[in-house]
Design a protein around this motif. Structure first.
Motif, PDB file in Angstrom:
ATOM      1  N   THR A 338     -25.149  49.626  19.962  1.00 48.94           N
ATOM      2  CA  THR A 338     -25.703  48.297  19.709  1.00 48.94           C
ATOM      3  C   THR A 338     -24.852  47.234  20.401  1.00 48.94           C
ATOM      4  O   THR A 338     -23.913  47.535  21.132  1.00 48.94           O
ATOM      5  CB  THR A 338     -25.763  48.025  18.196  1.00 48.94           C
ATOM      6  OG1 THR A 338     -24.423  47.909  17.686  1.00 48.94           O
ATOM      7  CG2 THR A 338     -26.486  49.159  17.467  1.00 48.94           C
ATOM      8  N   THR A 340     -22.845  45.232  18.903  1.00 45.54           N
ATOM      9  CA  THR A 340     -21.570  45.021  18.211  1.00 45.54           C
ATOM     10  C   THR A 340     -20.858  46.343  17.973  1.00 45.54           C
ATOM     11  O   THR A 340     -21.488  47.413  17.932  1.00 45.54           O
ATOM     12  CB  THR A 340     -21.798  44.329  16.855  1.00 45.54           C
ATOM     13  OG1 THR A 340     -22.548  45.201  15.991  1.00 45.54           O
ATOM     14  CG2 THR A 340     -22.543  43.014  17.036  1.00 45.54           C
ATOM     15  N   GLY A 343     -21.828  47.728  14.409  1.00 44.87           N
ATOM     16  CA  GLY A 343     -23.207  48.206  14.417  1.00 44.87           C
ATOM     17  C   GLY A 343     -23.315  49.568  15.075  1.00 44.87           C
ATOM     18  O   GLY A 343     -24.085  50.429  14.636  1.00 44.87           O
ATOM     19  N   ARG A 346     -21.928  52.153  12.597  1.00 50.44           N
ATOM     20  CA  ARG A 346     -22.866  52.384  11.491  1.00 50.44           C
ATOM     21  C   ARG A 346     -24.024  53.282  11.932  1.00 50.44           C
ATOM     22  O   ARG A 346     -24.476  54.146  11.175  1.00 50.44           O
ATOM     23  CB  ARG A 346     -23.409  51.047  10.979  1.00 50.44           C
ATOM     24  CG  ARG A 346     -22.464  50.337  10.024  1.00 50.44           C
ATOM     25  CD  ARG A 346     -23.191  49.256   9.249  1.00 50.44           C
ATOM     26  NE  ARG A 346     -23.638  48.173  10.117  1.00 50.44           N
ATOM     27  CZ  ARG A 346     -22.919  47.086  10.365  1.00 50.44           C
ATOM     28  NH1 ARG A 346     -21.709  46.944   9.837  1.00 50.44           N
ATOM     29  NH2 ARG A 346     -23.401  46.138  11.158  1.00 50.44           N
ATOM     30  N   SER A 347     -24.511  53.094  13.156  1.00 46.98           N
ATOM     31  CA  SER A 347     -25.579  53.953  13.671  1.00 46.98           C
ATOM     32  C   SER A 347     -25.115  55.391  13.776  1.00 46.98           C
ATOM     33  O   SER A 347     -25.854  56.326  13.457  1.00 46.98           O
ATOM     34  CB  SER A 347     -26.033  53.448  15.047  1.00 46.98           C
ATOM     35  OG  SER A 347     -27.014  54.290  15.614  1.00 46.98           O
TER      36      SER A 347
END
Length: 448
Positions: A338, A340, A343, A346-347
């Motif tokens: 992503t 960031t 982010g 987290r993915s």
């Protein structure tokens, strides 16, 4: 037409005249009008004219001559406009004309209550043009009548059958139906000499042939669609079996990956990137984002970055420079890079923690494909429900054509005859070769 021929009281012209007169009488209060179409005659025909014959008979029944008009008598635009105004006003109540003369531009629908087809035109569009004169907005009559007159055992039956054939051909082209692979050739509507002879003789086999041809054309289309449907069923069944096996293999691999998966949730987070072991999600995410930026414009490249949750970690460049994170175990699992750092991490964590959810989806996919395969297996090999009827019609079509002599060689045209002896001998030799060729030429069958 034979001017000296006896007038048949039951002929279609007399039947039509009685019909026109009845409607003329019934619609007197409203002064409704009628259109009569006839292409195979004109008011100025030498000898017998259908136009004059019908008009004379209407006058003898009591229709004033001023109520009857022939479209062919009005040549100029001004005279046509006057005629149309008289029809709309109810002054002219029976208007005779041809498709060409009384087609597009004839706006007289206001009082029209009936339309009569004395003959059949050559194209379906001509029928639409004729009937478009009465089936129009602005007609004050809520109910109108359209009559088609046919003489049994005459050429009329063949003409209307030809119109039906052409209309079906056009409808098939315009329908966009992908199941239709073949269309009836319009050339098959052309008459042979034998067919003309059979029609002129009033042979009932001609009518039966038209019915058999139409039914056989319909069944041929259905039979073709059935064969293609069977092909699609077998193809889908094969794919269902293949999908079921693929899903089962993925499910087995997923179960193994679950047993080897390491816990990286919460404070247990740990990742190896470029030989370094990191426990900070922000730093790890930043490294992955930077590495992904360097890989742009390298479509198809796949580079190992390290290890996460017990699985090898790769970055892969996809379409439009989209960078994917790939976890490779027994199966391959993807996450997104992503904008960031957090982010991206987290993915990655969601991909690992979603194994159980994936397992449920795969089990559902397997059940669906197996259910679909079972349904398709019940349809494979289903016979065409009209197969027996189809073969009977094919046999009957051959019998009728044989009885009608349709496969015999046609007589040569007189225009091709020669008088010179030497030329005659040469022509006869060539004609004999052509005859032998024609004997082996079969009349085009209807294929849909």
């Amino acid at each position: 037409m034979k001017p000296a021929a006896k007038d048949d009281p039951q002929g279609k012209v007399n039947q039509a005249v009685e019909n026109i007169f009845r409607i003329w009488q019934e619609s007197k209060p409203e002064r409704s009008a009628q259109l009569v179409f006839c292409d195979l005659s004109t008011p100025k025909d030498r000898g017998f004219s259908v136009y004059r014959d019908a008009a004379d008979k209407l006058e003898r029944l009591g229709v004033p001559s001023g109520d009857i008009a022939f479209m062919q008598d009005y040549d100029s635009d001004a005279s046509k406009l006057t005629l149309f105004r008289d029809v709309r006003a109810g002054k002219v109540r029976v208007l005779f004309g041809s498709t060409q003369k009384m087609g597009s531009g004839t706006n007289v629908q206001e009082r029209l209550i009936a339309l009569h087809h004395f003959d059949a035109p050559w194209r379906p569009a001509d029928v639409e043009q004729r009937e478009g004169r009465i089936l129009r907005q602005g007609n004050k009559n809520e109910v109108i009548s359209i009559y088609r007159y046919v003489t049994e055992g005459s050429f009329d039956a063949y003409m209307w059958q030809t119109l039906e054939t052409k209309a079906k051909f056009i409808a098939q082209v315009m329908s966009g139906d992908m199941t239709i692979r073949r269309l009836e050739d319009l050339d098959s509507a052309a008459l042979t000499y034998a067919e003309v002879k059979a029609i002129a003789s009033g042979n009932p086999l001609v009518i039966e042939k038209a019915q058999v041809d139409a039914e056989l054309m319909r069944l041929t289309r259905l039979r073709s669609a059935h064969a293609e449907e069977q092909y699609r069923i077998r193809t889908n069944l094969r794919r269902s079996h293949e999908d079921s096996e693929t899903f089962a293999a993925r499910l087995a691999n997923l179960r193994q990956d679950i047993t080897t998966r390491q816990d990286t949730s919460e404070d247990n987070f740990s990742i190896e990137l470029d030989g370094q072991t990191l426990d900070n999600r922000g730093i790890a995410g930043e490294l992955m984002v930077r590495r992904a930026e360097k890989m742009k414009n390298r479509f198809g490249d796949e580079v190992r970055m390290g290890c996460f949750a017990g699985f090898d970690l790769f970055l892969r460049v996809g379409f439009n420079d989209n960078i994917e994170i790939i976890l490779r175990g027994k199966n391959r699992y993807s996450a997104r890079v992503t904008d960031t750092a957090l982010g991206t991490v987290r993915s990655l964590e969601a991909a690992v923690q979603g194994f159980e959810e994936r397992m449920g989806r795969l089990a559902g996919d397997i059940a669906d494909t197996q259910k679909r395969a079972k349904e398709l297996e019940g349809k494979v090999g289903a016979p065409f429900e009209h197969e027996e009827r189809f073969h009977k019609l094919v046999k009957r079509q051959s019998e009728i054509e044989e009885k009608l002599d349709l496969t015999r060689n046609q007589a040569p045209s007189q225009a091709e005859a020669v008088t010179d002896d030497e030329d005659t001998g040469r022509k006869n030799s060539e004609g004999h070769a052509q005859t032998e060729t024609n004997r082996h030429r079969k009349r085009a069958a209807v294929r849909v």
